[in-house]
Structures are given as C-alpha cells and as structure tokens.
Design an enzyme around this catalytic site. Structure first.
Site, short mmCIF file in Angstrom:
data_model
loop_
_atom_site.label_atom_id
_atom_site.label_comp_id
_atom_site.label_asym_id
_atom_site.label_seq_id
_atom_site.Cartn_x
_atom_site.Cartn_y
_atom_site.Cartn_z
N ASP A 1 7.19 19.81 32.30
CA ASP A 1 7.37 19.05 33.54
C ASP A 1 8.11 19.90 34.57
O ASP A 1 8.29 19.49 35.71
CB ASP A 1 8.05 17.70 33.29
N SER A 2 8.49 21.13 34.18
CA SER A 2 9.00 22.09 35.17
C SER A 2 7.95 22.33 36.25
O SER A 2 8.27 22.87 37.31
CB SER A 2 9.36 23.42 34.50
N ASP B 1 4.22 18.15 27.81
CA ASP B 1 5.57 17.59 28.01
C ASP B 1 5.46 16.13 28.44
O ASP B 1 4.73 15.81 29.37
CB ASP B 1 6.25 18.41 29.12
N LYS C 1 6.03 17.18 23.64
CA LYS C 1 7.47 17.43 23.62
C LYS C 1 8.18 16.30 24.36
O LYS C 1 7.65 15.82 25.37
CB LYS C 1 7.81 18.77 24.29
N GLU D 1 12.31 14.91 25.56
CA GLU D 1 13.73 15.27 25.69
C GLU D 1 14.62 14.19 25.07
O GLU D 1 14.33 12.99 25.22
CB GLU D 1 14.10 15.41 27.18
N GLU E 1 18.26 23.93 24.82
CA GLU E 1 18.37 24.45 26.19
C GLU E 1 19.82 24.49 26.67
O GLU E 1 20.55 23.50 26.59
CB GLU E 1 17.53 23.58 27.15
O1 KIV Z 1 9.50 21.71 31.40
C1 KIV Z 1 9.80 22.82 30.90
O2 KIV Z 1 9.34 23.88 31.35
C2 KIV Z 1 10.68 22.84 29.74
C3 KIV Z 1 11.10 24.17 29.22
C4 KIV Z 1 12.01 24.86 30.13
C5 KIV Z 1 11.64 24.08 27.85
O3 KIV Z 1 11.02 21.82 29.25
#
Ligand code: KIV
Length: 292
Positions: free
Chosen positions: A49-50, A88, A118, A120, A187
């Site tokens: 989600d970056s 994500d 993934k 969080e 992280e």
């Molecule tokens: O969204 C993302 O890019 C991340 C990584 C930095 C682990 O969660």
C-alpha cells in the site's frame, strides 16, 4: 527457448530460512517493474500500500483502496514469472471484522491473482490470520512500524524502544507465527530486537529498517532505485539514481524534439518501405511488459 522458472512459494521461503539463505523482497506496482525485478532475482514482490505514497502521491498509505491494490496486483502478476507475489491488505479492509478481512483477502487472491496477502498488526489479528490460513490464504504478518497506524503512532517512528516495547514486539511476532503466518515483516525496530525475534520464530522474518539479523530484507523499489532525490532515510540504500537518470533522458528528448533532432528518417515510416516489408510494425506497436 525460454523456460518458465519454478515459482517461489511460501514453502521455498521457509526452506530458505532453514538453509540460512537470505530472502530478497521488493515492492512492485506494475508489470514492467515486476518483470525487471523478477528477472533480476527478487524472491518476493510486494504490491504494497506504499503505492499510495510513491505512485499516487499521498502523504500516507491510508487512502489506498482494495480495488486499487487488486488492480496493481493484476499488473504485477502479469510481469512476474518466478517471484512470489504478495498483495497488501489496505487500511480498513480487515480492521472492522473477521468476515470483512476474509472476504477482502479472498478478493485480492481471486480478482488480483496474488499468491498470499500481508496485513499489519500483531496479536490483535491472530484470529483473523487463523481463519484466513484455514481458508487457504497464506498470510504475511507485519509488526513494528505499521504505517496504517500513522496517526495512532504519531508519525513514521522507530518502534520498540519504550519500556515493554521489546516484549510486546516479541509477543506480537509469536502470536502471528502461532496463528499461521508464513513470514513476518519487521519494520523500523532496533536491530537487536529483530535479531532476537528472528532467532525465536521458525518462519522467516523480513526486515525493513530492522538491521542485519533478519532472514530477508524488503525495500520500497522506488526508494532503493533513487526515484525521489529528496527522500533518503537511514535504512534505505540507493542502488541507482533513476530519478536523475530519467530527468536527464527526458530533458535530452525535449531538446531533440524542440530542435527537430528527433525523429530521424530512420525512425519514420514511408509508403515505399512499408510495401517492401509489410510486417515492419510487429508484433505489437508498443512494448508489452508482461512478455511471458
Ligand atoms: O506497503 C509497503 O510497501 C510495505 C513495505 C514497506 C513492507 O508494507
């Protein structure tokens, strides 16, 4: 003839930890980048989600939607032949209820085509992880600095330094492993805490700003490629300065267009030439990223 490489699976990653082989993970958001990172040997591609920050230009990851992640996953899956592709789960796609989390993770797998998801957070999501794994959805955990909790944490800050922080991180990581996570991202936590967690877990840890003791490392690809000349946090190593390279190339192109140096006759078509070589424009007019 091009052979199809064997896909990296969650079992490959586990074996890599057992053999002491470090895992190289990067973020990817489109098919062209996915192909390049995959061909260069990245084991895992995270459609993170970056993308809200590096692709969409937001200040945080919070505005990213499930549909946007699914869209980018589809592109990355088309470009990656060997790498394991992780989708994500964006902010508020799993926090409201277990049912919501299962249905949205299922959507990323079904409509996006990623190989795992993934999410969080630690122990508070153990039950969701258990249910997802029970439904056949592999889950990567993520503890420490969890950017979706930006406002709760008061910013992008190193975690685990406060009294009880080390113990909380360890408990969260253990809870995720016990619930069935096949890997856990650590992280922005002190290196010695990450090393201790890595030694305790039997599943691989993937560090970002978590020092040398993790089983693998992940970076945002735009950061390690130097796309943004103004952004260089301590934990990022720049392996290229693509931002400057792109700007140099584009200003060269702009100058060539202005002066008429581009295009040349060799970069143009003529009626006579087309008759002689009717297949000159093929197979596609533009390059396609996901050439398989
Ligand atoms: O969204 C993302 O890019 C991340 C990584 C930095 C682990 O969660």
């Amino acid at each position: 003839m091009q052979t199809t490489p064997r896909r990296v699976t969650i079992h490959t990653l586990r074996q890599m930890k057992e053999k002491g082989e470090r895992i190289a993970m990067l973020t990817a958001y489109d098919a062209t980048f996915a192909r390049l990172l995959d061909e260069a040997g990245a084991d895992v591609l995270l459609v993170g989600d970056s993308l809200g920050m590096v692709v969409q230009g937001h200040d945080t990851t919070l505005p990213v939607t499930l549909d946007e992640i699914a869209y980018h996953i589809r592109a990355v899956v088309r470009g990656a032949r060997r790498a394991h592709v992780v989708g994500d789960m964006p902010f508020m796609s799993y926090q409201a209820s277990i049912e919501q989390g299962i249905s949205n993770a299922g959507k990323l797998m079904k409509e996006g085509g990623c190989h795992s998801v993934k999410l969080e957070g630690g122990a508070q999501h153990a039950e969701l992880v258990r249910r997802l794994v029970g439904a056949g959805i592999p889950v990567m955990g993520h503890v420490g600095l969890t950017p979706q909790s930006f406002h709760q944490l008061g910013g992008f800050k190193v975690q685990g330094r406060d009294p009880g922080g080390r113990e909380r991180l360890m408990e969260d990581a253990k809870a995720l492993e016990e619930a069935g996570c096949y890997s856990v991202v650590l992280e922005a936590i002190p290196a010695d805490i990450a090393r201790e967690i890595t030694a305790t877990l039997s599943v691989p840890t993937i560090g970002i700003g978590a020092g040398t003791g993790c089983d693998g490392q992940v970076l945002v690809s735009y950061d390690m490629l130097g796309m943004d000349e103004t952004f260089k946090p301590r934990f990022v190593r720049r392996y290229a300065t693509l931002g400057q390279t792109i700007k140099d190339a584009v200003s060269h192109y702009v100058a060539d267009v202005r002066t008429g140096a581009f295009p040349s006759d060799a970069e143009s078509f003529s009626v006579a030439e087309n008759k002689a070589t009717p297949t000159a424009i093929e197979p596609g007019f533009y390059s396609t990223a996901g050439k398989k």
